[in-house]
Design a protein around this motif. Structure first.
Motif, PDB file in Angstrom:
ATOM      1  N   THR A   1       0.873  -1.179   0.000  1.00 51.40           N
ATOM      2  CA  THR A   1       0.000   0.000   0.000  1.00 51.40           C
ATOM      3  C   THR A   1       0.909   1.228   0.000  1.00 51.40           C
ATOM      4  OG1 THR A   1       0.038   0.150   2.394  1.00 51.40           O
ATOM      5  CG2 THR A   1      -1.723  -1.205   1.411  1.00 51.40           C
ATOM      6  N   PHE A   2       0.310   2.381  -0.157  1.00 54.31           N
ATOM      7  CA  PHE A   2       1.076   3.628  -0.162  1.00 54.31           C
ATOM      8  C   PHE A   2       1.880   3.771   1.137  1.00 54.31           C
ATOM      9  CE2 PHE A   2       1.356   8.189   0.853  1.00 54.31           C
ATOM     10  CZ  PHE A   2       2.089   8.621  -0.233  1.00 54.31           C
ATOM     11  N   ASP A   3       1.224   3.555   2.263  1.00 48.97           N
ATOM     12  CA  ASP A   3       1.917   3.717   3.556  1.00 48.97           C
ATOM     13  C   ASP A   3       3.076   2.725   3.699  1.00 48.97           C
ATOM     14  OD1 ASP A   3       0.253   5.762   4.212  1.00 48.97           O
ATOM     15  OD2 ASP A   3      -0.993   4.608   5.613  1.00 48.97           O
TER      16      ASP A   3
ATOM     17  N   LEU B   1       1.700   4.814  -8.988  1.00 44.19           N
ATOM     18  CA  LEU B   1       0.968   5.729  -8.119  1.00 44.19           C
ATOM     19  C   LEU B   1       1.842   6.376  -7.045  1.00 44.19           C
ATOM     20  CD1 LEU B   1      -2.026   6.406  -7.641  1.00 44.19           C
ATOM     21  CD2 LEU B   1      -2.197   4.354  -6.230  1.00 44.19           C
ATOM     22  N   TYR B   2       2.890   5.669  -6.635  1.00 45.01           N
ATOM     23  CA  TYR B   2       3.717   6.129  -5.517  1.00 45.01           C
ATOM     24  C   TYR B   2       4.970   6.881  -5.970  1.00 45.01           C
ATOM     25  CZ  TYR B   2       1.116   2.129  -3.536  1.00 45.01           C
ATOM     26  OH  TYR B   2       0.150   1.228  -3.179  1.00 45.01           O
TER      27      TYR B   2
ATOM     28  N   THR C   1       6.038  10.589  -4.754  1.00 43.37           N
ATOM     29  CA  THR C   1       6.346  10.633  -3.319  1.00 43.37           C
ATOM     30  C   THR C   1       7.685   9.960  -3.041  1.00 43.37           C
ATOM     31  OG1 THR C   1       3.993  10.470  -2.874  1.00 43.37           O
ATOM     32  CG2 THR C   1       5.456  10.042  -1.025  1.00 43.37           C
TER      33      THR C   1
END
Ligand code: PEP
Length: 250
Positions: A15-17, A45-46, A49
């Motif tokens: 997941t993103f986290d 998607l990441y 970041t």
């Protein structure tokens, strides 16, 4: 002397986290970029970041795929121009999972390689045989064809900027690793193909990784072989401790 490159292929995991926590945990523990190139290829998607988090560290961020067009009506796709704009350094091209499940052809791989290079992104170009092809004695022929098609039309200068990943399909995610000697032999064959096409200097400079169930327990053996310049790693790149161990072996 070729510098090893250890690239994590996270595929469709985290997941993103989890992705952020992972990069936070490793970013200041990466061995010097003079010793090894460390890359994490994360879900698209990441990427912005993670690029931000890895800025001014020894860690490079890569994508797992991209389209070859600059822009256009290609719903759901991501272009090389978009990756360049957020300073992504690497992109995996032609992974066997993309070839198998998304019908990626050698022709598309070649277009993507050219597009990545024209945007200053290093393509990690994947090739590899199925178990059937290996058992029929067609490994060398299969990888030679894939490499020739992937590199078609590239200049000698451009070829210096690519990385090839030899990934026998039967070894990906299966726990079965090619023996270090077998992997070394196929990587050596790929280097010969590059030499035939681009000459000795290009062949000596190009980095060829092995991929397929690489883990901390077998990476040293693989990297001790003359023709193997690093690893593309799926499963064992998903845990911080194990990815750091892989980098230490580099
Ligand atoms: C890969 O995804 O390219 C790969 C080699 O996976 P694994 O290390 O899990 O076999």
């Amino acid at each position: 002397m070729r510098k090893p490159i250890i690239a994590a292929n996270w595929k469709m995991y985290k997941t993103f986290d989890e992705a952020v926590d992972f990069v936070e945990a490793i970013k200041d523990k990466i061995p010097s970029a003079e010793k090894v190139d460390a890359v994490v290829c994360a879900p698209a998607l990441y990427l912005p970041t993670l690029v931000d988090l890895a800025k001014d560290t020894e860690l490079a961020i890569g994508a797992q795929n991209m389209h070859y067009e600059e822009e256009g009506a290609f719903t759901g796709e991501i272009s090389p121009k978009m990756l360049e704009a957020i300073q992504v350094d690497y992109v995996i091209i032609g992974h066997s999972e993309r070839r198998e499940y998304f019908n990626e052809t050698d022709e598309a791989v070649n277009k993507k390689v050219k597009a990545a290079l024209s945007h200053g992104i290093v393509p990690i170009v994947c090739c590899g045989e199925t178990l059937e092809e290996r058992e029929a004695g067609h490994t060398e022929e299969k990888v030679a064809n894939q490499v020739k098609e992937a590199l078609a039309g590239l200049t000698e200068e451009e070829v210096q900027h690519i990385v090839i990943a030899y990934e026998p399909i039967w070894a990906i995610g299966t726990g079965k690793t090619a023996t270090a000697d077998d992997a070394n032999a196929v990587c050596g064959h790929i280097r010969k193909v590059v030499e035939e096409l681009y000459g000795k200097a290009a062949a000596e400079n190009i980095r060829i990784q092995y991929g397929g169930s690489v883990k901390p327990e077998n990476i040293e053996d693989l990297l001790s072989k003359e023709q193997i310049d690093g690893a593309l790693v799926g499963g064992a790149s998903l845990q911080v401790e194990s990815y750091l161990k892989l980098l230490e072996a580099g």
